[in-house]
Design an enzyme around this catalytic site. Structure first.
Site, PDB file in Angstrom:
ATOM      1  N   GLY A 113      61.957  19.858  68.321  1.00  0.00           N
ATOM      2  CA  GLY A 113      60.710  20.551  68.007  1.00  0.00           C
ATOM      3  C   GLY A 113      60.531  20.696  66.513  1.00  0.00           C
ATOM      4  CB  SER A 114      58.251  22.842  64.588  1.00  0.00           C
ATOM      5  OG  SER A 114      58.603  24.160  64.988  1.00  0.00           O
ATOM      6  CB  VAL A 157      60.551  26.496  66.791  1.00  0.00           C
ATOM      7  CG1 VAL A 157      61.224  27.017  68.058  1.00  0.00           C
ATOM      8  CG2 VAL A 157      59.088  26.920  66.759  1.00  0.00           C
ATOM      9  N   GLY A 158      63.109  25.419  65.155  1.00  0.00           N
ATOM     10  CA  GLY A 158      64.494  24.979  65.155  1.00  0.00           C
ATOM     11  C   GLY A 158      65.380  25.873  64.307  1.00  0.00           C
ATOM     12  CD  GLU A 170      67.643  14.412  66.945  1.00  0.00           C
ATOM     13  OE1 GLU A 170      66.979  14.193  65.904  1.00  0.00           O
ATOM     14  OE2 GLU A 170      68.678  13.788  67.230  1.00  0.00           O
TER      15      GLU A 170
END
Length: 532
Positions: A268-269, A272-273, A290
């Site tokens: 994800g982004s 958020v990661g 990732e």
């Protein structure tokens, strides 16, 4: 800006497509047939599978990005239901870890055969739900099939190593054992393939999996989980080996926090990661990230320009700019800059935009209305920061989320160029030499994919060497997207550092052990230490 006649043709094509989608029963019948083949219904689909189907939480709606109309609805799981599912997965894994790895590979092979049987329906569903063109939708399912092939072969080659011991009468080896339960949080843009990378490798290494799909793409996860369920049942294996749980941010947060989840794989982004990573690291859990990719192509003065133009078109426009490996920055040597831009603008004018399931369409819609707003704000920022729009730059009127693939001319140091925006906007900048191109490539916070077009072998080794690209994927004479299964996929810096798919990525799903066995009858210590 896009030539008026070309833009008019694109809009007319889009209008005709939308009208067909809304007005003809054949389109609806086709969509219904896709859902029916995969065991889905317009309503009442269960969004939790942990050996049995359930989910009593709020309903998630899959929306067509072509028309913004509902495709189907799926229930979600509550946190209490998720807790039960995790407990079931742990129990199932305790049995699964004792199954010989080649036998585990055979189960993955059977999953592969079932996916192949429904490949076209699954690919069509990806197109319906995400907005990818049909070829890319089917290609994504092919990725899942390919990683199953890779994992099946790998199940007979999960090799450790023998290490010479410095002590007489001792044997030392390194081996890999299962972790336990792997939590997979996938993104909307690759709702099947990325989950497949994790599921296939996690299963053959002896783990159970719990998959949380993106809230906007629940249908493909239900369809694939039904297929896996059938294979597990036919082999008298517990369905909880592959748990699927639809839900919102609360479900993802619980997966990150739970100490019963041994590895969290998040796609994800970066924003958020970073939050997920902090939560998992605070409990010393294992983590595979990732995240974003602000990818660049450098076209040197000695490049094959025809090859480079074709590559740039696919890399920047494919999936409507919604791949983590999409090319967002293009650095052109000053000697070929003008002619290359002219060729690329002409190529963009030939791109057909429309319903991704319509033949000949190369660019479908953005996934959500929110993405359309990001597109508009980026165009405004380009202009405010001194850039020019060379082609595109407009939202296409209509019920769907369609925009024009866009090329800008802007300084490589402009603020907007330093940030990834998940839309089909390509920023073009001029460079004096390869060294300057490498500097610009490396100066952003992300480090996923990068490409150089050159015919000079010395440039190749400079680009791939220690002073070259700092990305996890470093290509020559191919685009930044379209990675193969056999190589490890992932990037550095704010891309997260994770690696999935090929090479030795399987080791991330294992406990690594160094075992020393004393068969001497004596007790010599390492480093010659005497303790008597």
């Amino acid at each position: 800006m896009l030539p008026v006649r070309a833009l008019s043709t694109l809009r007319q094509s889009l209008s005709r497509t939308s009208l067909r989608m809304l007005a003809t029963s054949s389109a609806f019948a086709k969509h219904a047939a896709i859902l029916s083949e995969l065991g889905l219904k317009p309503t009442g689909n269960k969004g939790l599978f942990d050996g049995q189907w359930g989910g009593s939480g709020p309903v998630q709606t899959a929306v067509s990005p072509v028309t913004n109309e509902t495709i189907a609805e799926v229930s979600t799981a509550t946190i209490d239901e998720l807790k039960v599912a995790i407990a079931k997965a742990k129990k199932a894994q305790e049995e699964w870890r004792l199954v010989p790895a080649p036998r585990r590979g055979e189960i993955v092979r059977q999953i592969r055969e079932r996916l192949e049987k429904h490949k076209h329906a699954l690919g069509s569903l990806v197109s319906l739900e995400v907005g990818k063109i049909y070829a890319e939708g089917v290609g994504e399912i092919q990725e899942y099939i390919d990683i199953c092939d890779f994992a099946t072969g790998l199940s007979r080659a999960l090799n450790g190593s023998v290490i010479p011991s410095e002590r007489p009468g001792h044997f030392m080896m390194e081996q890999y054992n299962p972790l336990g339960v792997v939590g997979i949080i996938s993104a909307f843009n690759f709702p099947a393939a990325v989950a497949g990378w994790n599921v296939a490798l996690a299963l053959i290494t002896g783990n159970a999996t719990i998959w949380k799909p993106a809230p906007s793409t629940p249908l493909i996860s239900v369809a694939i989980s039904k297929i896996i369920q059938d294979v597990l049942e036919e082999n008298n294996l517990p369905g909880a080996l592959h748990t699927m749980v639809c839900g919102g941010a609360d479900v993802g947060e619980y997966l990150a926090k739970s100490s019963d989840i041994n590895l969290v794989s998040f796609t994800g982004s970066t924003e958020v990661g970073r939050k997920v990573g902090t939560i998992v690291q605070n409990r010393f859990g294992k983590l595979l990230l990732e995240l974003g990719g602000n990818n660049a192509i450098i076209v040197n003065e000695d490049a094959d320009l025809e090859l480079a133009v074709r590559a740039c078109l696919f890399a920047a426009v494919g999936t409507a700019g919604q791949r983590c490996t999409t090319t967002r920055r293009l650095f052109l040597h000053e000697k070929i800059h003008d002619q290359f831009v002219e060729r690329l603008v002409k190529a963009y004018a030939q791109v057909k935009i429309g319903d991704p399931l319509e033949e000949g369409v190369l660019c479908g819609p953005l996934h959500t209305k929110v993405a359309v707003e990001h597109y508009k704000k980026t165009i405004e920022a380009v202009k405010a920061q001194g850039g020019k729009i060379l082609v595109g730059g407009n939202v296409i009127p209509g019920p769907g989320n369609f925009v024009e693939p866009t090329i800008t001319s802007i300084d490589a140091n402009a603020a907007i160029v330093q940030h990834e925006v998940f839309v089909p906007i390509l920023h073009v900048s001029k460079i004096k030499n390869l060294e300057e191109g490498i500097k610009f490539n490396n100066q952003v916070a992300q480090g996923l994919s990068s490409s150089l077009f050159t015919q000079d072998i010395s440039n190749v080794f400079k680009w791939t060497g220690p002073a070259g690209s700092d990305c996890g994927i470093v290509n020559v004479n191919i685009p930044t997207n379209g990675a193969e299964i056999g190589g490890a996929f992932g990037g550095e810096k704010e891309t997260g550092g994770g690696r999935e798919s090929g090479s030795d990525s399987w080791k991330q799903y294992c406990r690594r052990q160094t075992a020393t066995i004393n068969f001497s009858g004596a007790l010599p210590l390492a480093q010659g230490i005497k303790f008597e």
